[in-house]
Design an enzyme around this catalytic site. Structure first.
Site, short mmCIF file in Angstrom:
data_model
loop_
_atom_site.label_atom_id
_atom_site.label_comp_id
_atom_site.label_asym_id
_atom_site.label_seq_id
_atom_site.Cartn_x
_atom_site.Cartn_y
_atom_site.Cartn_z
N SER A 199 -11.08 -7.07 -4.51
CA SER A 199 -9.80 -7.36 -5.18
C SER A 199 -9.86 -8.77 -5.74
O SER A 199 -10.67 -9.60 -5.29
CB SER A 199 -8.68 -7.27 -4.14
OG SER A 199 -7.51 -7.89 -4.61
N TYR A 231 -5.36 -7.86 4.29
CA TYR A 231 -5.88 -7.36 3.01
C TYR A 231 -6.89 -8.37 2.45
O TYR A 231 -8.02 -8.03 2.12
CB TYR A 231 -4.74 -7.14 2.03
CG TYR A 231 -5.18 -6.46 0.74
CD1 TYR A 231 -5.47 -5.10 0.70
CD2 TYR A 231 -5.31 -7.19 -0.44
CE1 TYR A 231 -5.88 -4.48 -0.48
CE2 TYR A 231 -5.72 -6.58 -1.61
CZ TYR A 231 -6.00 -5.23 -1.63
OH TYR A 231 -6.41 -4.62 -2.80
N1 LIG Z 1 -4.25 -1.31 -7.88
C1 LIG Z 1 -4.55 -2.60 -7.87
O1 LIG Z 1 -3.84 -3.44 -8.49
C2 LIG Z 1 -5.77 -3.08 -7.15
C3 LIG Z 1 -6.14 -4.41 -7.30
C4 LIG Z 1 -7.24 -4.88 -6.64
C5 LIG Z 1 -7.97 -4.03 -5.83
N2 LIG Z 1 -7.60 -2.75 -5.69
C6 LIG Z 1 -8.41 -1.92 -4.81
O2 LIG Z 1 -8.82 -0.75 -5.50
C7 LIG Z 1 -8.93 0.33 -4.56
C8 LIG Z 1 -8.07 1.49 -5.02
O3 LIG Z 1 -6.76 1.00 -5.14
P1 LIG Z 1 -5.54 1.84 -5.68
O4 LIG Z 1 -4.68 0.91 -6.45
O5 LIG Z 1 -6.02 3.10 -6.30
O6 LIG Z 1 -4.79 2.10 -4.29
P2 LIG Z 1 -4.00 3.38 -3.80
O7 LIG Z 1 -3.17 2.94 -2.64
O8 LIG Z 1 -3.33 4.05 -4.96
O9 LIG Z 1 -5.21 4.30 -3.29
C9 LIG Z 1 -5.87 4.05 -2.09
C10 LIG Z 1 -6.28 5.40 -1.55
O10 LIG Z 1 -6.93 5.21 -0.30
C11 LIG Z 1 -6.55 6.30 0.53
N3 LIG Z 1 -6.71 5.96 1.94
C12 LIG Z 1 -5.94 5.15 2.71
N4 LIG Z 1 -6.37 5.17 3.98
C13 LIG Z 1 -7.44 5.99 4.01
C14 LIG Z 1 -8.32 6.43 5.04
N5 LIG Z 1 -8.17 6.02 6.31
N6 LIG Z 1 -9.33 7.27 4.70
C15 LIG Z 1 -9.47 7.71 3.44
N7 LIG Z 1 -8.67 7.35 2.42
C16 LIG Z 1 -7.66 6.50 2.72
C17 LIG Z 1 -5.09 6.57 0.20
O11 LIG Z 1 -4.70 7.88 0.57
C18 LIG Z 1 -5.08 6.33 -1.30
O12 LIG Z 1 -5.21 7.51 -2.05
C19 LIG Z 1 -8.53 -0.21 -3.20
O13 LIG Z 1 -9.68 -0.62 -2.49
C20 LIG Z 1 -7.68 -1.42 -3.58
O14 LIG Z 1 -7.66 -2.37 -2.56
C21 LIG Z 1 -6.50 -2.24 -6.32
#
Ligand SMILES: NC(=O)c1ccc[n+]([C@@H]2O[C@H](COP(=O)([O-])OP(=O)(O)OC[C@H]3O[C@@H](n4cnc5c(N)ncnc54)[C@H](O)[C@@H]3O)[C@@H](O)[C@H]2O)c1
Length: 261
Positions: free
Chosen positions: A150, A173
């Site tokens: 992130s 986080y």
């Molecule tokens: N969206 C953003 O702005 C952003 C920014 C920086 C980093 N990220 C990173 O990108 C990645 C995806 O983010 P996103 O925005 O799609 O988040 P999101 O919350 O939409 O998706 C995360 C997914 O992980 C799944 N999950 C949670 N616990 C789990 C477990 N124990 N086993 C299996 N799956 C599990 C959830 O069901 C969910 O579908 C993450 O690692 C997040 O930290 C996102």
């Protein structure tokens, strides 16, 4: 357009805003996609949206469940898949915690349980998958592992922008997202003749955020706006492709310049 017709890509947490974008774009680029997700609405959504595509397979997997990770990788191989790209994408985010109805903890009220839960999904999960790759796949064919961090891995959040928002940023986080890059570096070196390992660090991704939040966060971003999920996917696809063969151990920011200011 990135060609992924030689790739078979396994992703964790595939039903979220970014995961489902990666799945769609990878299929469009000719990859076979082996998605995994917790059981529930997001799993069902993936099945409904992509289940008819012959290049798509879906498995239930909790990344924090040691036995499940081992069993799922075994099952994927037994089913005849030959994954050559892996994404550690699943994560617990502040948005997810609040949607689950949890009282969002300030640091003084963060329980050891909630800290450990975040570590188990965001950091232990990626270790468990990496260990399973090492046990069951490494050396069979060339591999790529992409760990998702992130913009809040190596740079601090500006806590003021979350004031009064329906989601927050939390200490575990940041700690897990910094930690996952440590895992990237260790694995890149250990697997150097057999796999590339990189960290992809998305910036602030637009997902229906309020005007007020967009304004606050955009002021911290050089380009003055949040990312669209497809802009993160563009780079995820490149890192999955043979075009990235000489990249390993890298931390790749896709954040509109947030980290450069
Ligand atoms: N969206 C953003 O702005 C952003 C920014 C920086 C980093 N990220 C990173 O990108 C990645 C995806 O983010 P996103 O925005 O799609 O988040 P999101 O919350 O939409 O998706 C995360 C997914 O992980 C799944 N999950 C949670 N616990 C789990 C477990 N124990 N086993 C299996 N799956 C599990 C959830 O069901 C969910 O579908 C993450 O690692 C997040 O930290 C996102």
């Amino acid at each position: 357009m990135t060609d992924l017709s030689d790739k078979s890509i396994f992703l964790t947490g595939s039903g979220g805003v970014l995961g489902s974008t990666y799945v769609r774009r990878m299929l469009d680029a000719g990859a076979r996609v082996i998605a995994s997700e917790l059981p529930g609405a997001r799993y069902d959504g993936l099945a409904a949206k992509f289940g008819q595509n012959e290049n798509f397979a879906l498995y239930e997997m909790d990344v924090a469940d040691e036995a499940a990770v081992g069993d799922t990788v075994s099952q994927i191989l037994a089913d005849g898949h030959k994954p050559n790209v892996f994404f550690n994408n699943a994560s617990i985010t502040g948005e997810m915690l609040m949607k689950a109805g949890a009282e969002f903890p300030d640091l003084a009220n963060t329980t050891l349980d909630s800290w450990n839960k975040a570590l188990s999904v965001n950091l232990t999960g990626p270790f468990l998958l990496a260990r399973e790759i090492d046990r069951q796949v490494l050396g069979k064919w060339d591999l790529k592992l992409i760990n998702i961090a992130s913009m809040y891995a190596l740079r601090a959040p500006h806590h003021d922008i979350y004031e009064g928002m329906p989601f927050k940023n939390f200490s575990a986080y940041q700690a897990t997202k910094a930690g996952i890059h440590g895992l990237t570096l260790w694995l890149a070196s250990s697997w150097r003749h057999k796999a590339t390992v990189n960290t992809l660090a998305p910036g602030a991704v637009f997902n229906g955020h309020s005007e007020e939040f967009q304004k606050r966060v955009s002021e911290l971003i050089m380009q003055g706006r949040m990312a669209q999920p497809d802009e993160i996917a563009d780079v995820a696809l490149f890192l999955s492709s043979s075009g990235a063969n000489h990249m390993t151990g890298q931390f790749v920011n896709v954040d509109g310049g947030y980290s450069a200011w």
